[in-house]
Design an enzyme around this catalytic site. Structure first.
Site, mmCIF file in Angstrom:
data_model
loop_
_atom_site.group_PDB
_atom_site.id
_atom_site.type_symbol
_atom_site.label_atom_id
_atom_site.label_comp_id
_atom_site.label_asym_id
_atom_site.label_seq_id
_atom_site.Cartn_x
_atom_site.Cartn_y
_atom_site.Cartn_z
ATOM 1 N N VAL A 182 53.483 2.599 18.621
ATOM 2 C CA VAL A 182 52.119 2.763 18.126
ATOM 3 C C VAL A 182 51.053 2.596 19.210
ATOM 4 O O VAL A 182 49.904 3.005 19.017
ATOM 5 C CB VAL A 182 51.853 1.774 16.970
ATOM 6 C CG1 VAL A 182 51.759 0.339 17.489
ATOM 7 C CG2 VAL A 182 50.594 2.150 16.206
ATOM 8 N N TYR A 183 51.382 2.025 20.366
ATOM 9 C CA TYR A 183 50.382 1.750 21.401
ATOM 10 C C TYR A 183 49.946 3.026 22.102
ATOM 11 O O TYR A 183 50.792 3.828 22.480
ATOM 12 C CB TYR A 183 50.924 0.789 22.450
ATOM 13 C CG TYR A 183 51.219 -0.607 22.005
ATOM 14 C CD1 TYR A 183 50.769 -1.109 20.786
ATOM 15 C CD2 TYR A 183 51.988 -1.461 22.801
ATOM 16 C CE1 TYR A 183 51.062 -2.402 20.390
ATOM 17 C CE2 TYR A 183 52.269 -2.753 22.420
ATOM 18 C CZ TYR A 183 51.814 -3.226 21.218
ATOM 19 O OH TYR A 183 52.110 -4.509 20.836
#
Length: 317
Positions: A52-53
């Site tokens: 998700v980063y």
């Protein structure tokens, strides 16, 4: 560099982990490459990221951090010098811990990271909609396939983490060898009261996040006026500007003076000295800042200094 075992896994890590949430956010690709080179060249070996980063950045979709790490691995030729940890469950494009999602997500992470195997694959958060045995079974298949070496979890309650360990034992499945909780001088009670006894009893590794409380423990924010120094973090640290927060900064200043160190280094050294804690995670956006943080591993706090910091931060939080 003396490495520490991560739980009962085959992994051994340096006592400070680089947080890859900054890659593709506050550090562009060129700067990220420089940070990764400096980190590994200094003898440190675990980089922590997630699929998700950093999806929260306008224009990003997620996966940017893994992509930058993958490009660095290919360009640098340093794969054999670094361990890569990433996570699954919190990305809106591939949410949760169902076996199908885990299999799809790991393949995406492997492709972005440009590696054949992820050293530590972590459940980014609990998913109560999926039986723990199903999730652990899916992780186990990844280990059998050679796609993952060890598994861990982040943001689990003590009860659910204990339940996961029991499920592993009862069903003959791989267990979570690491836990990633929030833990620092300002946020102590939840970890120390519930999680710490469990992980020490079960010999689980701990890589804690928010080691510097979003920058507050660097000493950069000491008044309302200081909050304007960072548009991104100022609002997030305002809650720490109270008597307890300022007492903690005062204690950090006093111990730092003894070592000719910075408050950030002392805050990290306090974590590194905590029994049962394998390594805190810290991020940096410049090589100069990174070297400052890495020097924390050279500090040996005296018992009375640890007591001073413990007492200053003793109020439950």
């Amino acid at each position: 560099m003396q490495l520490r075992p991560l739980g009962r896994s085959p992994l051994a890590i340096a006592p400070l982990v680089f947080g890859g949430n900054v890659f593709g956010w506050s550090a562009d690709e060129k700067r990220s490459f420089g940070l990764l080179d400096a980190f590994v060249d200094a003898g440190f070996n675990l980089v922590d990221t997630a699929d998700v980063y950093p999806a929260w950045v306008p224009g990003n979709r997620g996966g940017e951090s893994e992509t930058i790490i993958g490009r660095w691995l290919k360009a640098s030729g340093k794969r054999d010098k670094v361990l890569i940890a990433t996570k699954v469950a919190k990305w809106a494009e591939q949410p949760g811990l169902s076996p199908v999602n885990i299999q799809q997500a790991v393949d995406g992470s492997l492709k972005r990271l440009q590696v054949d195997c992820i050293d530590l694959y972590q459940a980014h958060e609990d998913d109560a909609s999926v039986p723990l045995a199903d999730t652990l079974g899916a992780f186990g298949r990844l280990i059998e396939q050679g796609k993952v070496r060890a598994i861990g979890a982040s943001n689990y309650t003590a009860d659910r983490f204990a339940e996961a360990l029991r499920a592993s034992a009862e069903h003959g499945l791989p267990r979570y060898e690491s836990l990633q909780p929030e833990y620092n001088l300002l946020r102590r009670t939840g970890y120390e009261r519930e999680l710490e006894p469990l992980i020490r009893r079960e010999q689980v590794g701990v890589i804690s996040y928010y080691a510097l409380a979003s920058g507050f423990l660097t000493g950069k924010y000491r008044s309302e006026a200081d909050l304007a120094k960072s548009r991104a973090r100022g609002a997030g640290v305002r809650k720490y500007l109270d008597a307890r927060g300022l007492n903690i900064l005062d204690a950090l200043d006093r111990v730092a003076a003894n070592h000719q160190a910075t408050p950030a280094q002392i805050a990290l050294a306090w974590l590194i000295a905590r029994p049962g804690l394998t390594a805190p995670i810290a991020s940096a956006t410049s090589v100069e800042q990174l070297h400052e943080l890495l020097d924390a591993v050279k500090l040996a706090l005296a018992p009375d200094e640890i007591t001073l910091l413990d007492q200053a931060s003793a109020k439950p939080a």
